[in-house]
Design an enzyme around this catalytic site. Sequence first.
Site, PDB file in Angstrom:
ATOM      1  N   GLU A 180       1.106  -1.382  -0.061  1.00 38.83           N
ATOM      2  CA  GLU A 180       0.196  -0.003  -0.620  1.00 38.83           C
ATOM      3  C   GLU A 180       1.260   1.149  -0.075  1.00 38.83           C
ATOM      4  O   GLU A 180       1.809   0.901   1.059  1.00 38.83           O
ATOM      5  CB  GLU A 180      -0.578   0.120   1.325  1.00 38.83           C
ATOM      6  N   ASN A 238      -4.517   5.277  -2.272  1.00 39.26           N
ATOM      7  CA  ASN A 238      -5.559   5.648  -1.001  1.00 39.26           C
ATOM      8  C   ASN A 238      -6.042   6.779  -2.134  1.00 39.26           C
ATOM      9  O   ASN A 238      -4.989   7.604  -2.177  1.00 39.26           O
ATOM     10  CB  ASN A 238      -5.539   5.854  -0.090  1.00 39.26           C
ATOM     11  N   GLU A 270      -7.836   1.689  -3.512  1.00 42.00           N
ATOM     12  CA  GLU A 270      -8.457   2.242  -2.216  1.00 42.00           C
ATOM     13  C   GLU A 270      -9.206   3.038  -1.776  1.00 42.00           C
ATOM     14  O   GLU A 270      -8.822   3.930  -2.180  1.00 42.00           O
ATOM     15  CB  GLU A 270      -7.505   1.695  -0.951  1.00 42.00           C
ATOM     16  N   ASP A 300     -12.202   0.675   1.531  1.00 40.67           N
ATOM     17  CA  ASP A 300     -11.425   1.176   2.314  1.00 40.67           C
ATOM     18  C   ASP A 300     -12.025   0.502   3.649  1.00 40.67           C
ATOM     19  O   ASP A 300     -13.024   1.590   3.735  1.00 40.67           O
ATOM     20  CB  ASP A 300     -10.498   2.074   1.671  1.00 40.67           C
ATOM     21  N   GLU A 357      -5.969  -5.653   8.000  1.00 36.17           N
ATOM     22  CA  GLU A 357      -5.192  -4.493   7.251  1.00 36.17           C
ATOM     23  C   GLU A 357      -4.991  -4.441   9.561  1.00 36.17           C
ATOM     24  O   GLU A 357      -5.184  -4.671  10.046  1.00 36.17           O
ATOM     25  CB  GLU A 357      -5.449  -2.908   7.064  1.00 36.17           C
TER      26      GLU A 357
HETATM   27  P1  C2E Z   1      -5.682   3.652   6.158  1.00 36.53           P
HETATM   28  O1  C2E Z   1      -5.797   3.544   4.344  1.00 36.53           O
HETATM   29  O2  C2E Z   1      -6.576   2.796   6.535  1.00 36.53           O
HETATM   30  O3  C2E Z   1      -3.897   3.589   5.785  1.00 36.53           O
HETATM   31  C1  C2E Z   1      -3.081   2.012   6.941  1.00 36.53           C
HETATM   32  C2  C2E Z   1      -2.627   2.873   7.943  1.00 36.53           C
HETATM   33  O4  C2E Z   1      -2.344   2.259   9.103  1.00 36.53           O
HETATM   34  C3  C2E Z   1      -1.261   3.468   7.532  1.00 36.53           C
HETATM   35  O5  C2E Z   1      -1.627   4.709   8.331  1.00 36.53           O
HETATM   36  C4  C2E Z   1      -0.992   2.634   7.936  1.00 36.53           C
HETATM   37  O6  C2E Z   1       0.550   3.722   8.262  1.00 36.53           O
HETATM   38  C5  C2E Z   1      -1.552   2.648   9.030  1.00 36.53           C
HETATM   39  N1  C2E Z   1      -1.477   0.664   9.846  1.00 36.53           N
HETATM   40  C6  C2E Z   1      -0.622  -0.079   8.870  1.00 36.53           C
HETATM   41  N2  C2E Z   1      -0.358  -1.888   9.764  1.00 36.53           N
HETATM   42  C7  C2E Z   1      -0.298  -1.160  11.156  1.00 36.53           C
HETATM   43  C8  C2E Z   1      -0.781  -1.725  12.268  1.00 36.53           C
HETATM   44  O7  C2E Z   1      -0.398  -3.049  12.167  1.00 36.53           O
HETATM   45  N3  C2E Z   1      -1.531  -1.216  13.296  1.00 36.53           N
HETATM   46  C9  C2E Z   1      -1.411   0.166  13.481  1.00 36.53           C
HETATM   47  N4  C2E Z   1      -2.075   0.796  14.504  1.00 36.53           N
HETATM   48  N5  C2E Z   1      -1.735   1.087  12.109  1.00 36.53           N
HETATM   49  C10 C2E Z   1      -0.892   0.258  10.749  1.00 36.53           C
HETATM   50  P2  C2E Z   1      -1.013   6.528   7.736  1.00 36.53           P
HETATM   51  O8  C2E Z   1       0.020   5.726   6.827  1.00 36.53           O
HETATM   52  O9  C2E Z   1      -0.895   6.728   8.480  1.00 36.53           O
HETATM   53  O10 C2E Z   1      -2.439   6.566   7.109  1.00 36.53           O
HETATM   54  C11 C2E Z   1      -3.726   7.085   7.506  1.00 36.53           C
HETATM   55  C12 C2E Z   1      -4.734   7.362   6.532  1.00 36.53           C
HETATM   56  O11 C2E Z   1      -4.186   8.273   5.583  1.00 36.53           O
HETATM   57  C13 C2E Z   1      -4.691   6.079   5.855  1.00 36.53           C
HETATM   58  O12 C2E Z   1      -5.567   4.773   6.372  1.00 36.53           O
HETATM   59  C14 C2E Z   1      -5.405   6.504   4.112  1.00 36.53           C
HETATM   60  O13 C2E Z   1      -6.856   6.820   4.764  1.00 36.53           O
HETATM   61  C15 C2E Z   1      -4.869   8.241   5.091  1.00 36.53           C
HETATM   62  N6  C2E Z   1      -3.846   8.285   3.219  1.00 36.53           N
HETATM   63  C16 C2E Z   1      -2.255   7.227   3.485  1.00 36.53           C
HETATM   64  N7  C2E Z   1      -2.191   8.330   2.384  1.00 36.53           N
HETATM   65  C17 C2E Z   1      -3.399   8.495   1.689  1.00 36.53           C
HETATM   66  C18 C2E Z   1      -2.891   9.235  -0.007  1.00 36.53           C
HETATM   67  O14 C2E Z   1      -2.026   9.471  -0.642  1.00 36.53           O
HETATM   68  N8  C2E Z   1      -4.320   9.704  -0.468  1.00 36.53           N
HETATM   69  C19 C2E Z   1      -4.893   9.614   1.068  1.00 36.53           C
HETATM   70  N9  C2E Z   1      -6.622  10.541   0.381  1.00 36.53           N
HETATM   71  N10 C2E Z   1      -5.539   9.307   1.798  1.00 36.53           N
HETATM   72  C20 C2E Z   1      -3.917   8.946   2.144  1.00 36.53           C
HETATM   73 CA    CA Z   2      -8.296   1.402   7.533  1.00 34.22          CA
HETATM   74 CA    CA Z   3      -6.121   2.373   2.653  1.00 33.82          CA
END
Ligand code: C2E
Ligand code: CA
Ligand code: CA
Length: 410
Positions: A180, A238, A270, A300, A357
Site C-alpha cells: 500500500e 488511497n 483503495e 477501504d 489491515e
Molecule cells: P488507511 O488507508 O487505513 O491506511 C492504513 C494506516 O494504518 C496507515 O497509516 C498505516 O501506516 C497504518 N497501519 C498499518 N499497519 C498497521 C498496524 O499494524 N497497526 C496500526 N495501528 N496501524 C497500522 P497512515 O500511513 O498514517 O495513513 C493514515 C490514513 O491516511 C490512511 O488510512 C488513508 O486513509 C490516508 N492516506 C494515506 N495516504 C493517502 C493518500 O495518498 N491519499 C489519500 N486520499 N489518503 C491517504
Molecule cells: Ca484503515
Molecule cells: Ca488504505
Amino acid sequence: MSDKMTIAAFSSALVVDDSRSILDYFNIILEGLGILHVFTAINGKKALEILDHEQDIELLLCDINMPEMDGIEVLRHLSERNYPGKIIIISGEHKRVIESSARLAEAYHLNIIGALTKPVTMKQLRCLLANTEHHTPAGISPALHEFSIADLQQALDNSEFIIYIQPKIDLHSQEVVGGEALARWQHPELGLIGAEAFIPFLESNELLYRLTDLLLEQAMLIASEICKTESDFKLSLNVSINCLNRYNLPDLLLARCLELGIRPANLVFEITETRLVKDFRKVLEIMTRMRLKGFGLSIDDFGTGYSSMEHLQNFPFDELKIDKTFVTGASDNAAAKAIIESSVALAKKLDMLVVAEGVETREDWQFVTRLGCDVIQGYMLARPMPTVDFLEYINSKTYRTELRIPPVTS
Ligand code: C2E
Ligand code: CA
Ligand code: CA
C-alpha cells in the site's frame, strides 16, 4: 530487583477504587514494582482532589464501577483537565464494558495503556508497565491545526510529498503480493510527517486533488519499477471517493500504464469514503469504467464508514479491506470477531478478495487466517517504508525467514 529496574521510570501513581482492600493490595504491588509515591483514593472525587494537589502523578489506575462518580465520569474529568499521565483501567466488569471504557479513554485522547480484569496480578501489571514507553514517542506528527492551507500549498509546489510503502502478504501463497502506497510529507524543518496529520485536513479542500495526482504519478513509476521483476505485483493507492471527478480519468490512467509498461491489474485503488458523495453518477461511471479497463477497486476501512454497505452495493469493488480497528487484537474481542466473520462471508458471496489491515501480532495473523481473510498487512509484517527499502525488501525475500510464517491452526 529486576522488577524495580524495569519500571523505575514511573515515580508516582494514583489508584482509584471504592474497595479499601483493593487499594491496600495495589499499594503493596506498586511499591513492590519500585514506584516511590503511591497515592490512593476511595472515590472519583477524592482522586480529582489529589490530582489538584499532586501535579506530577504519572500513572493512574482506575476502577470503573464506583458509587457516586464512576470510572467513566473520572475519565471525562481527566480529559477536561488534559491529564497527561498514563492510565490503566482495572475492573471486574464484563469484558465488553471494559473494552468500551478503554475506547472511550482513547476517544478522549487520554494516554490509556491498558485495561485489566480483576483480580490483577503483579505479573500482569509488570508486563503492561514494562511494555510502555514512558515518554512521548519521537517523530510524532504535529497536530492538524499547526498547518495552514498556504503551508500545504507550498509543500505541493515544492513536491515535498512522497510515498512510503507497506507490504501485503497473501495468506495462501505466503508471498508478498502487493503493497500500500501511503503519503508522507517530508517537511524541511519538522521531518517526516504521517498521513493522519494532513490528509483529513485536505479532505475538504481542492488541494487533495493535486496531492492525489502527484502521488498517482509517483506510484505508477514505482509500480513500473517493481513490475520489472514481479509482474503480478499489485500496488494499492488511497483515493478519496470525491477525487474521482474527471470523466477521462480511466483513459488517462490506462494511457499512462501503457507508456510505463504496466497492466491496470497492477494498480488497486483503495477508495475511502467521505460523508457525502458529491456526484454519485459521475463517481459510479468512473469506477465502472476503471474496472472495465482492469484496475482493481478496494473498499477501504470497511465497516467504519457512514455507508459502507451502500457503497458495496452500488460500486463495482473487487476487494474488501477490513479496517484495523476490527483486526488488531481481534482474538480477544467477541464483537470484532463477529464483524470480521460477517465481512468475510459478505465478501466471499460477492466474489471479492478480503484484506485485513492492522495485523500487529502473531495472534492477529492466525486469527484472521482462520476467519478466511486472503491477504494481510500490518506492523507484524513491516511498517510502511521508503520505496528503496521496499524494493530491497521484496527482492531479498528475507521476510520469509524473518517472519517465521506461522502454520494455520484450527
Ligand atoms: P488507511 O488507508 O487505513 O491506511 C492504513 C494506516 O494504518 C496507515 O497509516 C498505516 O501506516 C497504518 N497501519 C498499518 N499497519 C498497521 C498496524 O499494524 N497497526 C496500526 N495501528 N496501524 C497500522 P497512515 O500511513 O498514517 O495513513 C493514515 C490514513 O491516511 C490512511 O488510512 C488513508 O486513509 C490516508 N492516506 C494515506 N495516504 C493517502 C493518500 O495518498 N491519499 C489519500 N486520499 N489518503 C491517504
Ligand atoms: Ca484503515
Ligand atoms: Ca488504505
